[in-house]
Design a protein around this motif. Structure first.
Motif, PDB file in Angstrom:
ATOM      1  N   ILE A  82       0.257  -1.163   0.033  1.00 19.40           N
ATOM      2  CA  ILE A  82      -0.010  -0.046   0.017  1.00 19.40           C
ATOM      3  C   ILE A  82       0.521   1.099  -0.143  1.00 19.40           C
ATOM      4  CG2 ILE A  82      -1.332   1.571   1.351  1.00 19.40           C
ATOM      5  CD1 ILE A  82      -2.570  -1.125   2.703  1.00 19.40           C
ATOM      6  N   SER A  83       0.497   2.205  -1.297  1.00 18.84           N
ATOM      7  CA  SER A  83       1.435   3.087  -1.297  1.00 18.84           C
ATOM      8  C   SER A  83       0.835   4.616  -1.619  1.00 18.84           C
ATOM      9  CB  SER A  83       2.949   3.095  -1.921  1.00 18.84           C
ATOM     10  OG  SER A  83       3.241   3.805  -2.245  1.00 18.84           O
ATOM     11  N   THR A  84       0.722   5.938  -1.319  1.00 19.49           N
ATOM     12  CA  THR A  84       0.278   7.465  -1.706  1.00 19.49           C
ATOM     13  C   THR A  84       1.525   7.887  -2.720  1.00 19.49           C
ATOM     14  OG1 THR A  84       1.045   7.932  -0.395  1.00 19.49           O
ATOM     15  CG2 THR A  84      -0.761   7.346   0.698  1.00 19.49           C
ATOM     16  N   THR A  85       2.660   7.220  -2.535  1.00 23.21           N
ATOM     17  CA  THR A  85       3.757   8.083  -3.029  1.00 23.21           C
ATOM     18  C   THR A  85       3.833   8.155  -4.287  1.00 23.21           C
ATOM     19  OG1 THR A  85       6.447   8.652  -2.710  1.00 23.21           O
ATOM     20  CG2 THR A  85       5.468   6.856  -4.200  1.00 23.21           C
ATOM     21  N   PRO A  86       3.876   9.290  -5.015  1.00 27.07           N
ATOM     22  CA  PRO A  86       3.454   9.715  -6.976  1.00 27.07           C
ATOM     23  C   PRO A  86       5.358   9.817  -7.027  1.00 27.07           C
ATOM     24  CG  PRO A  86       4.145  11.711  -5.070  1.00 27.07           C
ATOM     25  CD  PRO A  86       4.416  11.035  -4.404  1.00 27.07           C
TER      26      PRO A  86
END
Ligand SMILES: [Zn+2]
Length: 436
Positions: A379-383
């Motif tokens: 699970i990640s949110t990094t651009p």
């Protein structure tokens, strides 16, 4: 909308999430505490948490003290929160080869060694195999390696260029987790087709690096069904200076995920005995090859692990904006849809990894668990496509959005709740043979 109203609207199943969002409540997920943990891990004092230095060990001990403070229990077989293991570095020193009475110069020999000294002669020696004309060197190398025994590979001079590439690769120290099972492979550039006689002597310098994972447990009513939350605590350490700064702090990568694992541990511990048993792990040495997760994967029973949440870089809002996170390998199990359902009606949403070309499913600690059939996703949110701070000295806490980080931890807690309660069990992952 008030809390009471919201509770009525979304039902009791999401009570956990609502409580988590309210300050001062049991199991509250607290931004100040998350900030304290990520700030400590990403501080200059930790010098970038390289697993192969005392800095990595210091970071592990910090996480262990947080697990202790959270009241986690120890995993069976461990006397503390640290799971110790060794990584062996094997640096080839010399290789001398005589085939059919002819001694070969150093630039025509290479070796992949798993021991300090080998001395082979025909009769007492290992498998000899000659790469055929229609077989590329790397195909042959893989074939001999897969024999899982010592071998000699003879490569025709028509493949000199590829041989030199392999030789360059093998000249770097190899890293081995299981020295006892390691094999030796000697590669010789030669047009000999039939080997009547050989003598091979090789030496290597073998050194041991101690590594540690940090593991804590919240025992559930079902001990043989476990949910695993993991993130790697290591980062890349000291790098070439940029504007006088040489510390790659790794705040987003992956102090953010580690802080999440610590806070989730505290949260679920405070919520009382869960239905399924929860394992919280901070992995060593992800950045240098996933050695921590590979080791930990050997200490579980895969069939008992119903899901793995690998939390990677959640400190910066995703391209879709704050309050969204993406999940790698989304269509490989129904882990993603379960999380989507669980957060429905909240401000948060999960969606599939927007960077399929980057192969991220295979590039983090979840992969080794997925290979064992466990629904294990990052699970990640990094651009990641536009992030200038990735693996740079500027990956510092100041570049992160700590409110987003905290809301992401809350969303993971909410998303995980039907899996923890036993109401949902994600489908297993089936890996195609070529991906193993
Ligand atoms: Zn990472």
């Amino acid at each position: 909308m008030g809390v009471r109203m919201k509770r009525l609207m979304i039902g009791a199943g999401l009570l956990v999430a609502v409580l988590a969002g309210c300050s001062g409540q049991k199991g509250e997920i607290d931004q100040d505490r998350v900030t304290r943990v990520i700030t400590a891990l990403a501080s200059d004092d930790m010098r970038g948490r390289d697993s192969f230095t005392p800095d990595g060990m210091r970071a592990a001990e910090f996480v262990a003290s947080e697990f202790e403070d959270a009241g986690l229990e120890r995993m069976d077989g461990l006397d503390g929160y640290l799971q110790r293991f060794s990584l062996w570095s094997v640096a080839p020193e010399s290789v001398r080869v005589t085939l059919n009475g002819v001694a070969y110069p150093a630039e025509q020999v290479a070796a992949s060694l798993g021991t300090e000294v080998i001395h082979w002669t025909l009769g007492a020696g290992p498998l000899v195999t000659v790469a055929g004309e229609d077989e590329s060197l790397f195909q042959a190398f893989r074939r001999v390696r897969s024999e899982e025994s010592d071998g000699i590979l003879i490569v025709p001079t028509a493949q000199t260029e590829m041989f030199q590439r392999l030789r360059g690769y093998l000249s770097r120290p190899g890293r081995i987790t299981d020295l006892a099972a390691a094999t030796n492979l000697v590669v010789v550039l030669s047009d000999v087709v039939e080997v009547r006689d050989f003598t091979i002597d090789a030496t290597a310098v073998v050194s041991e690096t101690p590594l540690v994972n940090v593991v804590g447990v919240v025992p559930g009513r079902r001990t043989d069904e476990q949910v695993l939350f993991g993130a790697h605590y290591d980062h890349i350490g000291i790098v070439a200076p940029v504007d006088g700064d040489s510390i790659a702090n790794g705040a987003n990568d992956d102090a953010s995920g580690t802080a999440a694992v610590v806070e989730l541990a505290r949260h679920f511990r405070a919520m009382g005995t869960p239905e399924r048993t929860l394992l919280f792990v901070a992995f060593a040495a992800e950045e240098s090859g996933g050695f921590g997760s590979s080791h930990f994967a050997e200490s579980i029973v895969p069939d008992q692990v119903v899901a793995m949440f690998n939390i990677e870089m959640i400190g910066k809002p995703a391209v879709e904006g704050p309050n969204t996170a993406w999940i790698t390998g989304f269509d490989r199990s129904d882990f993603g849809p379960i999380l989507q359902n669980a957060v429905e009606g909240t401000e948060y949403s999960f969606y599939p990894d927007p960077y399929p070309d980057q192969n991220l499913f295979f590039r983090s600690d979840n992969a080794v668990f997925a290979q064992k059939g466990i629904p294990a996703h990052s699970i990640s949110t990094t651009p990641i496509d536009v992030d200038q701070d990735y693996h740079a000295v500027t990956d510092e806490v100041g570049t992160l959005d700590l409110e987003h980080l905290t809301s992401t931890i809350r969303a993971i807690a909410t998303g995980a709740s039907p899996i923890i309660s036993g109401d949902a069990t994600p489908t297993r992952i089936v890996m195609e043979a070529e991906q193993r």
